[in-house]
Design a protein around this motif. Structure first.
Motif, PDB file in Angstrom:
ATOM      1  N   PHE A  53      22.758   9.171   7.431  1.00  0.00           N
ATOM      2  CA  PHE A  53      22.508  10.539   7.878  1.00  0.00           C
ATOM      3  C   PHE A  53      22.782  10.758   9.365  1.00  0.00           C
ATOM      4  N   LEU A  54      23.627   9.918   9.967  1.00  0.00           N
ATOM      5  CA  LEU A  54      24.036  10.148  11.355  1.00  0.00           C
ATOM      6  C   LEU A  54      25.081  11.261  11.401  1.00  0.00           C
ATOM      7  N   ALA A  55      24.796  12.282  12.186  1.00  0.00           N
ATOM      8  CA  ALA A  55      25.775  13.338  12.458  1.00  0.00           C
ATOM      9  C   ALA A  55      26.273  13.202  13.889  1.00  0.00           C
ATOM     10  N   HIS A  56      27.516  13.588  14.111  1.00  0.00           N
ATOM     11  CA  HIS A  56      28.112  13.514  15.445  1.00  0.00           C
ATOM     12  C   HIS A  56      29.343  14.420  15.436  1.00  0.00           C
ATOM     13  N   PRO A  57      29.597  15.167  16.504  1.00  0.00           N
ATOM     14  CA  PRO A  57      30.758  16.078  16.508  1.00  0.00           C
ATOM     15  C   PRO A  57      32.070  15.374  16.189  1.00  0.00           C
TER      16      PRO A  57
ATOM     17  N   GLU B  44      36.608  14.444  12.165  1.00  0.00           N
ATOM     18  CA  GLU B  44      37.521  13.627  11.366  1.00  0.00           C
ATOM     19  C   GLU B  44      37.287  13.783   9.863  1.00  0.00           C
ATOM     20  N   SER B  45      36.243  14.519   9.465  1.00  0.00           N
ATOM     21  CA  SER B  45      35.904  14.674   8.057  1.00  0.00           C
ATOM     22  C   SER B  45      36.759  15.748   7.385  1.00  0.00           C
ATOM     23  N   PRO B  46      37.248  15.509   6.176  1.00  0.00           N
ATOM     24  CA  PRO B  46      38.004  16.539   5.444  1.00  0.00           C
ATOM     25  C   PRO B  46      37.195  17.793   5.160  1.00  0.00           C
ATOM     26  N   ILE B  47      35.852  17.667   5.097  1.00  0.00           N
ATOM     27  CA  ILE B  47      35.017  18.838   4.863  1.00  0.00           C
ATOM     28  C   ILE B  47      34.331  19.306   6.147  1.00  0.00           C
ATOM     29  N   HIS B  48      34.766  18.742   7.279  1.00  0.00           N
ATOM     30  CA  HIS B  48      34.285  19.155   8.606  1.00  0.00           C
ATOM     31  C   HIS B  48      32.764  19.032   8.705  1.00  0.00           C
ATOM     32  N   SER B  49      32.261  17.919   8.246  1.00  0.00           N
ATOM     33  CA  SER B  49      30.824  17.697   8.223  1.00  0.00           C
ATOM     34  C   SER B  49      30.528  16.237   8.514  1.00  0.00           C
ATOM     35  N   SER B  50      29.313  15.976   8.934  1.00  0.00           N
ATOM     36  CA  SER B  50      28.831  14.605   9.050  1.00  0.00           C
ATOM     37  C   SER B  50      27.323  14.618   8.822  1.00  0.00           C
ATOM     38  N   GLY B  51      26.771  13.446   8.582  1.00  0.00           N
ATOM     39  CA  GLY B  51      25.334  13.334   8.465  1.00  0.00           C
ATOM     40  C   GLY B  51      24.761  13.460   7.074  1.00  0.00           C
TER      41      GLY B  51
ATOM     42  N   SER C 252       9.271  21.499  -3.409  1.00  0.00           N
ATOM     43  CA  SER C 252       8.937  22.378  -2.277  1.00  0.00           C
ATOM     44  C   SER C 252       8.325  21.601  -1.122  1.00  0.00           C
ATOM     45  N   MET C 253       8.694  20.322  -0.983  1.00  0.00           N
ATOM     46  CA  MET C 253       7.944  19.446  -0.083  1.00  0.00           C
ATOM     47  C   MET C 253       8.116  19.761   1.392  1.00  0.00           C
ATOM     48  N   GLY C 254       9.198  20.423   1.787  1.00  0.00           N
ATOM     49  CA  GLY C 254       9.326  20.837   3.172  1.00  0.00           C
ATOM     50  C   GLY C 254       9.818  19.766   4.127  1.00  0.00           C
ATOM     51  N   VAL C 255      10.647  18.833   3.650  1.00  0.00           N
ATOM     52  CA  VAL C 255      11.300  17.891   4.565  1.00  0.00           C
ATOM     53  C   VAL C 255      12.201  18.689   5.508  1.00  0.00           C
ATOM     54  N   PRO C 256      12.161  18.425   6.806  1.00  0.00           N
ATOM     55  CA  PRO C 256      13.030  19.176   7.729  1.00  0.00           C
ATOM     56  C   PRO C 256      14.493  19.075   7.320  1.00  0.00           C
ATOM     57  N   VAL C 257      15.171  20.222   7.303  1.00  0.00           N
ATOM     58  CA  VAL C 257      16.607  20.263   6.996  1.00  0.00           C
ATOM     59  C   VAL C 257      17.283  21.008   8.144  1.00  0.00           C
ATOM     60  N   PRO C 258      17.546  20.314   9.241  1.00  0.00           N
ATOM     61  CA  PRO C 258      18.089  20.986  10.423  1.00  0.00           C
ATOM     62  C   PRO C 258      19.543  21.389  10.229  1.00  0.00           C
ATOM     63  N   PRO C 259      20.015  22.334  11.031  1.00  0.00           N
ATOM     64  CA  PRO C 259      21.448  22.649  11.003  1.00  0.00           C
ATOM     65  C   PRO C 259      22.260  21.493  11.550  1.00  0.00           C
ATOM     66  N   LEU C 260      23.516  21.458  11.173  1.00  0.00           N
ATOM     67  CA  LEU C 260      24.394  20.356  11.571  1.00  0.00           C
ATOM     68  C   LEU C 260      24.430  20.169  13.083  1.00  0.00           C
ATOM     69  N   ARG C 261      24.439  21.267  13.819  1.00  0.00           N
ATOM     70  CA  ARG C 261      24.551  21.132  15.294  1.00  0.00           C
ATOM     71  C   ARG C 261      23.369  20.360  15.878  1.00  0.00           C
TER      72      ARG C 261
END
Length: 524
Positions: free
Chosen positions: A167-171, A176-183, A246-255
């Motif tokens: 779950f590491l995200a980084h710009p 480099e991702s085909p779906i423009h995402s990481s993490g 409905s447990m409420g685990v934080p789901v932050p935005p990609l940024r």
């Protein structure tokens, strides 16, 4: 004994070793696997569903598994995905709840249990382990699928990348991702695993058209993400979220996730994906490890799924949003989930309530007596249960109204036996899992005939749900949330049946109003 006789015995032994004593063999898409059979159940362990996500494949979407020559030994467990060692345990969690080593990045495998004698195509139960997205594994002792498989289902447990690897995200990784995402690599692993199961499970006697995905804790959150994700559409027929949807685990935005990744890279003195991929797994874990709280509280969640617009579209604990897979879901909580047992005085109770609920605290403090130590301890436990059970009832109604999804909600209240000289934690977070899998007797705890009855109750409900999409059974009719009013749901445990799962309507209304003002009612 003559040389000829000795030679004949040697030949007989070789023949027995290669045929009569050989384990069952199954041909999957990548090659043959040889498992073991015991007590009427075949077990196949550590079957790769994707390539090892190491080296240049670290922090990339999983690549399909490659073929192998000959027959692959599937008799032994494989390593869990790389993580910090869970040690001997903490709080209520003794060794049977903890992922055993070894740990490795080469870990994307599945374990399968299936009845040795099969009649027709069997329902398939794919279990996604918990661990706060930072740990856990498919080989945790309480996840062994043999006993459940004896009931006439195919059981699958899967490994997926956790922590910084999953779950590491980084710009730069997003670029480099085909779906423009990481993490969200751990979720992509889960999707790849279910694709593999769907393509291969018929060879183990399973019905590829009747796959139920299930998970507990982070696994439940994962199930919720997969129900919402367009990338998982069509891969499963039913879903179960133990503790809970409905447990409420934080789901932050990609940024926000990318900012965490940038900070980690700076701390390591790295700036490019290639430089990060050259950092050792051990060093990455050491820099990002979460320390469990000795009181039993969950460790902080450092790396979790992110809203990226591709894999994760939004926080799935929001009930009134569209979903990709409109399948029936069974979800609920245990009666003593995530309780802070250090809150044991009136002063501590009031401080904790004010810290969590802010301006809304006075209304709740009036509803929950706490003048004495005994009242404070009882209200601490009851308020937590009322909060998250209110959350799941509200979530279920919203999901049904917006998407038409069939939701069966429950409360589980059977206490888990304490360890010798250990504290009694009641029906704590994940304590239902040994009953679901039928793995009682693990660890140094005393289980009774009553515990065996609870295990049968859980399995009856789940198998009914897997087979027909409705968990009604020995506990009586279990109507979906769309057909219920008030504060009732199914109670699973020592006094099963459809009954109130919140201590009063007035308290439910208070939590409903708190949620309407933006309050969070999940576990976290």
């Amino acid at each position: 004994m003559s040389i000829v006789h000795k030679f004949g015995l040697a030949m007989l032994a070789a023949a027995l070793g290669s045929s009569a004593l050989a384990g069952p063999t199954v041909q999957v898409a990548q090659g043959k696997v040889e498992g073991i059979v015991k007590d009427g159940v075949e077990a196949y362990r550590a079957i790769p569903y994707a390539q090892a996500p190491e080296g240049n494949l670290r922090w990339r979407a999983p690549e399909p598994a490659q073929s192998w020559p000959g027959v692959r030994d599937a008799s032994r467990a494989g390593p869990a995905c790389y993580q910090a060692d869970g040690g001997a345990g903490w709080g209520p969690y003794t060794a049977e709840f903890i992922a055993p080593g070894p740990f490795a990045e080469d870990c994307l495998t599945a374990n399968i249990w299936t009845p040795a004698r099969k009649t027709g195509r069997l329902p398939v139960f794919v279990f996604i382990h918990g661990g706060g997205f930072g740990g856990g594994g498919a080989n945790v002792p309480i996840y062994d699928g043999a006993t459940l498989a004896k009931r006439g289902v195919v059981v699958v447990t899967i490994q997926y990348r956790v922590g910084v690897f999953g779950f590491l995200a980084h710009p730069a990784l997003s670029a480099e991702s085909p779906i423009h995402s990481s993490g969200n690599y751990g979720l992509l692993d889960q999707i790849e695993a279910i694709k593999w199961v769907k393509a291969n499970i018929a060879r183990f006697g399973g019905d590829a058209a009747n796959i139920t995905i299930a998970g507990e804790s982070a696994g439940a959150a994962s199930v919720s993400h997969l129900v919402v994700s367009p990338l998982a559409k069509g891969l499963f027929a039913k879903a179960v979220a133990f503790s809970g949807a409905s447990m409420g685990v934080p789901v932050p935005p990609l940024r926000e996730g990318e900012a965490v990744g940038v900070k980690l890279a700076e701390d390591l003195g790295k700036s490019t994906p290639d430089e990060l991929r050259n950092v050792s797994a051990a060093q990455l874990v050491e820099r990002t490890r979460a320390i469990p709280d000795p009181g039993g509280k969950a460790p902080p969640l450092l790396f979790v799924p992110h809203v990226d617009g591709a894999v994760v579209l939004y926080d799935p604990s929001i009930g009134d949003r569209p979903i990709a897979s409109n399948v029936a879901i069974m979800t609920g909580y245990n009666a003593a989930e995530m309780v802070d047992f250090s809150i044991d005085t009136p002063e501590k109770f009031e401080t904790a309530v004010r810290a969590r609920y802010g301006d809304f605290a006075d209304r709740l403090l009036r509803l929950y007596p706490h003048a004495t130590r005994a009242e404070a301890e009882a209200s601490n436990l009851l308020m937590a249960r009322d909060r998250y059970m209110s959350g799941v009832l509200i979530w279920a109604k919203a999901r049904q109204k917006t998407s038409g999804q069939t939701v069966f909600d429950y409360l589980y209240d059977h206490p888990y036996p304490p360890a010798p000289q250990g504290k009694a934690y009641g029906a704590f977070h994940s304590s239902q899992i040994p009953y679901i899998f039928g793995n009682l007797g693990l660890g140094n705890r005393h289980f009774s005939a009553g515990d065996a009855k609870i295990s049968r109750q859980w399995q009856d409900l789940l198998i009914a749900f897997m087979r027909k999409g409705n968990p009604s059974g020995p506990n009586g009719a279990w109507p979906p949330a769309s057909q219920t009013k008030g504060i009732k749901a199914m109670v699973i445990g020592d006094h099963p049946g459809f009954a109130p799962v919140i201590s009063s309507t007035e308290r439910f209304e208070a939590f409903r109003d708190y949620a309407r003002q933006g309050g969070v009612l999940g576990l976290m």
